[in-house]
Design a protein around this motif. Structure first.
Motif, PDB file in Angstrom:
ATOM      1  N   LEU A 146       0.412 -35.416   6.692  1.00 50.34           N
ATOM      2  CA  LEU A 146       1.681 -36.262   6.421  1.00 50.34           C
ATOM      3  C   LEU A 146       1.348 -37.024   4.844  1.00 50.34           C
ATOM      4  CD1 LEU A 146       4.326 -37.974   6.309  1.00 50.34           C
ATOM      5  CD2 LEU A 146       3.483 -39.031   7.670  1.00 50.34           C
ATOM      6  N   ASN A 147      -0.622 -37.783   5.199  1.00 52.27           N
ATOM      7  CA  ASN A 147      -1.169 -38.292   4.091  1.00 52.27           C
ATOM      8  C   ASN A 147      -1.304 -37.676   2.688  1.00 52.27           C
ATOM      9  OD1 ASN A 147      -0.809 -41.087   5.505  1.00 52.27           O
ATOM     10  ND2 ASN A 147      -2.452 -40.672   5.647  1.00 52.27           N
ATOM     11  N   VAL A 148      -1.543 -36.185   2.465  1.00 54.11           N
ATOM     12  CA  VAL A 148      -1.684 -35.089   2.048  1.00 54.11           C
ATOM     13  C   VAL A 148      -0.405 -34.668   0.811  1.00 54.11           C
ATOM     14  CG1 VAL A 148      -2.007 -33.214   1.593  1.00 54.11           C
ATOM     15  CG2 VAL A 148      -3.693 -34.267   2.928  1.00 54.11           C
ATOM     16  N   PHE A 149       0.769 -34.765   2.177  1.00 55.22           N
ATOM     17  CA  PHE A 149       1.455 -34.641   1.343  1.00 55.22           C
ATOM     18  C   PHE A 149       2.147 -35.213   0.400  1.00 55.22           C
ATOM     19  CE2 PHE A 149       6.339 -35.213   1.831  1.00 55.22           C
ATOM     20  CZ  PHE A 149       6.728 -33.905   0.825  1.00 55.22           C
ATOM     21  N   LEU A 150       2.197 -36.903   1.250  1.00 61.26           N
ATOM     22  CA  LEU A 150       2.402 -38.456   0.463  1.00 61.26           C
ATOM     23  C   LEU A 150       1.491 -38.358  -0.949  1.00 61.26           C
ATOM     24  CD1 LEU A 150       3.113 -40.773   2.538  1.00 61.26           C
ATOM     25  CD2 LEU A 150       4.579 -39.426   1.848  1.00 61.26           C
ATOM     26  N   LEU A 151       0.264 -37.638  -1.297  1.00 61.18           N
ATOM     27  CA  LEU A 151      -0.304 -37.235  -2.321  1.00 61.18           C
ATOM     28  C   LEU A 151      -0.205 -36.620  -3.109  1.00 61.18           C
ATOM     29  CD1 LEU A 151      -2.882 -38.109  -3.483  1.00 61.18           C
ATOM     30  CD2 LEU A 151      -4.656 -36.580  -2.409  1.00 61.18           C
ATOM     31  N   LEU A 152      -0.081 -35.768  -2.577  1.00 57.44           N
ATOM     32  CA  LEU A 152       0.792 -34.761  -3.742  1.00 57.44           C
ATOM     33  C   LEU A 152       1.506 -35.127  -4.376  1.00 57.44           C
ATOM     34  CD1 LEU A 152       0.289 -30.861  -1.514  1.00 57.44           C
ATOM     35  CD2 LEU A 152      -1.137 -32.202  -3.846  1.00 57.44           C
TER      36      LEU A 152
ATOM     37  N   LEU B  67       2.515 -38.259  -5.085  1.00 56.05           N
ATOM     38  CA  LEU B  67       2.204 -38.980  -5.641  1.00 56.05           C
ATOM     39  C   LEU B  67       1.932 -38.245  -7.003  1.00 56.05           C
ATOM     40  CD1 LEU B  67       2.252 -42.174  -6.478  1.00 56.05           C
ATOM     41  CD2 LEU B  67      -0.249 -42.243  -5.245  1.00 56.05           C
ATOM     42  N   LEU B  68       0.293 -37.063  -7.432  1.00 58.07           N
ATOM     43  CA  LEU B  68       0.523 -36.968  -8.190  1.00 58.07           C
ATOM     44  C   LEU B  68       0.804 -36.204  -9.055  1.00 58.07           C
ATOM     45  CD1 LEU B  68      -3.129 -35.759  -6.724  1.00 58.07           C
ATOM     46  CD2 LEU B  68      -2.789 -37.690  -7.798  1.00 58.07           C
ATOM     47  N   HIS B  69       2.649 -35.420  -8.064  1.00 56.93           N
ATOM     48  CA  HIS B  69       3.526 -34.809  -9.193  1.00 56.93           C
ATOM     49  C   HIS B  69       5.019 -35.447  -9.166  1.00 56.93           C
ATOM     50  CE1 HIS B  69       0.731 -31.936  -7.411  1.00 56.93           C
ATOM     51  NE2 HIS B  69       1.055 -31.471  -8.100  1.00 56.93           N
ATOM     52  N   LEU B  70       5.234 -36.733  -8.861  1.00 56.34           N
ATOM     53  CA  LEU B  70       6.226 -37.399  -9.299  1.00 56.34           C
ATOM     54  C   LEU B  70       6.281 -38.078 -10.455  1.00 56.34           C
ATOM     55  CD1 LEU B  70       9.013 -38.422  -8.118  1.00 56.34           C
ATOM     56  CD2 LEU B  70       7.111 -40.741  -7.506  1.00 56.34           C
ATOM     57  N   ASP B  71       7.370 -37.474 -11.465  1.00 52.43           N
ATOM     58  CA  ASP B  71       8.141 -37.658 -12.580  1.00 52.43           C
ATOM     59  C   ASP B  71       9.606 -38.314 -12.616  1.00 52.43           C
ATOM     60  OD1 ASP B  71       8.319 -38.036 -15.152  1.00 52.43           O
ATOM     61  OD2 ASP B  71       8.634 -36.217 -15.421  1.00 52.43           O
ATOM     62  N   ALA B  72       9.054 -39.759 -12.447  1.00 56.72           N
ATOM     63  CA  ALA B  72      10.586 -40.423 -12.844  1.00 56.72           C
ATOM     64  C   ALA B  72      10.400 -40.957 -14.040  1.00 56.72           C
ATOM     65  CB  ALA B  72       9.906 -41.644 -11.551  1.00 56.72           C
ATOM     66  N   GLY B  73      10.053 -39.638 -15.130  1.00 61.38           N
ATOM     67  CA  GLY B  73      10.435 -40.855 -16.370  1.00 61.38           C
ATOM     68  C   GLY B  73      12.118 -40.620 -16.963  1.00 61.38           C
ATOM     69  N   GLN B  74      13.108 -39.979 -15.971  1.00 63.51           N
ATOM     70  CA  GLN B  74      14.330 -39.429 -15.638  1.00 63.51           C
ATOM     71  C   GLN B  74      14.467 -39.923 -15.032  1.00 63.51           C
ATOM     72  OE1 GLN B  74      14.773 -35.622 -18.080  1.00 63.51           O
ATOM     73  NE2 GLN B  74      13.839 -36.023 -20.355  1.00 63.51           N
ATOM     74  N   GLY B  75      16.133 -40.589 -15.168  1.00 53.62           N
ATOM     75  CA  GLY B  75      16.814 -40.711 -13.829  1.00 53.62           C
ATOM     76  C   GLY B  75      16.159 -42.004 -12.343  1.00 53.62           C
ATOM     77  N   THR B  76      16.681 -42.021 -11.624  1.00 51.12           N
ATOM     78  CA  THR B  76      15.809 -42.933 -10.569  1.00 51.12           C
ATOM     79  C   THR B  76      14.850 -41.777  -9.413  1.00 51.12           C
ATOM     80  OG1 THR B  76      17.629 -42.031  -9.130  1.00 51.12           O
ATOM     81  CG2 THR B  76      18.389 -43.690 -10.407  1.00 51.12           C
ATOM     82  N   TRP B  77      14.097 -43.328  -9.306  1.00 51.87           N
ATOM     83  CA  TRP B  77      13.036 -42.571  -8.373  1.00 51.87           C
ATOM     84  C   TRP B  77      13.607 -41.949  -7.133  1.00 51.87           C
ATOM     85  CZ3 TRP B  77       8.322 -42.656  -9.490  1.00 51.87           C
ATOM     86  CH2 TRP B  77       8.174 -44.115  -9.979  1.00 51.87           C
ATOM     87  N   THR B  78      14.816 -41.337  -6.686  1.00 51.68           N
ATOM     88  CA  THR B  78      14.791 -40.995  -5.089  1.00 51.68           C
ATOM     89  C   THR B  78      15.594 -39.578  -6.126  1.00 51.68           C
ATOM     90  OG1 THR B  78      16.517 -43.620  -4.813  1.00 51.68           O
ATOM     91  CG2 THR B  78      17.071 -40.414  -3.644  1.00 51.68           C
ATOM     92  N   GLY B  79      16.589 -39.598  -7.278  1.00 50.41           N
ATOM     93  CA  GLY B  79      16.575 -38.636  -7.474  1.00 50.41           C
ATOM     94  C   GLY B  79      14.895 -38.005  -7.680  1.00 50.41           C
TER      95      GLY B  79
END
Length: 255
Positions: free
Chosen positions: A19-25, A27-39
């Protein structure tokens, strides 16, 4: 029953690690430049799920085998964490054990080890006299750990042997809790190490690339100190219970 409990512990700690590895991945790939964090989270996870469905669809009838291998990987990860955690957290346990029995109120420990022979009593004296680590003598840490393991093993065996009329369920539960918390804390420490190492590989515009300083310094440090705090808190409670039970048995023997 014990085998089922151990299987559950390894599955829990192994699952927590992945689960920690999944959260790490994430975090590394999350792009919140457009829209909301949830989206952004939903878009990222839905894309991963689509790729997983496509991979499983091409695999044909291998779903059961893949599921079995996944469970085996989770269990094996939990087992490895349980084996490696004592090595990583040994200095903190030795320091806490030594500090606890330096208390003058624990003087009964000196009497108890004296009755068991000079060798064990010298171990206690050397353990309390010498520091946990010394730059002048790097091998001192290994000797102190060996003494700590001998003293803790002696206390546990002494309790199992002489506390026939005492319920040790709470102590056994605390031992299992310490083992599990060490494995979970090691997962957090490894997550901190992976995050500090892999943040340079984050996708452009992702959370990790935007907040590189926090992702490489602040968050890993916070995770590391959290893992140490969890381990110390659970181990100090174990020392308290171990001391209380052993003192009770020692007093009954004197009476």
């Amino acid at each position: 029953m014990k085998a089922a409990v151990r299987f559950a512990e390894y599955s829990l700690t192994g699952g927590f690690f992945w689960l920690n590895v999944f959260l790490l991945l994430t975090l590394l790939h999350l792009d919140a430049g457009q829209g909301t964090w949830t989206g952004a989270l939903l878009d990222l996870w839905s894309g991963w799920l689509r790729r997983l469905d496509e991979a499983l669809g091409r695999a044909g009838g291998l779903e059961a085998l893949i599921t079995t291998l996944a469970l085996l990987v989770v269990f094996a990860t939990g087992l490895l964490l349980d084996l490696l955690a004592p090595i990583f957290f040994a200095p903190f346990e030795v320091a806490a054990f030594r500090r606890f029995f330096h208390d003058p109120r624990q003087a009964w420990m000196d009497e108890l080890t004296r009755r068991q022979g000079d060798h064990l009593h010298r171990d206690l004296e050397d353990f309390l006299r010498e520091p946990v680590f010394s730059w002048r003598d790097p091998r001192l840490a290994g000797r102190q750990r060996h003494r700590y393991e001998r003293l803790r093993a002696f206390l546990l065996v002494h309790l199992y042997t002489h506390a026939a009329g005492t319920r040790l369920d709470e102590l056994l539960d605390q031992l299992r809790l310490v083992r599990t918390s060490r494995a979970l804390s090691l997962s957090l420490a490894l997550l901190a190490l992976f995050l500090a190492t892999l943040v340079g590989l984050a996708e452009e515009g992702s959370f990790a690339s935007r907040y590189a300083e926090a992702a490489t310094i602040l968050i890993p440090l916070g995770l590391f100190f959290l893992s140490v705090a969890i381990t110390r808190a659970t181990f100090q409670r174990l020392c308290l219970l171990l001391s209380a039970f052993a003192h009770h048995v020692c007093r009954n023997e004197n009476d």
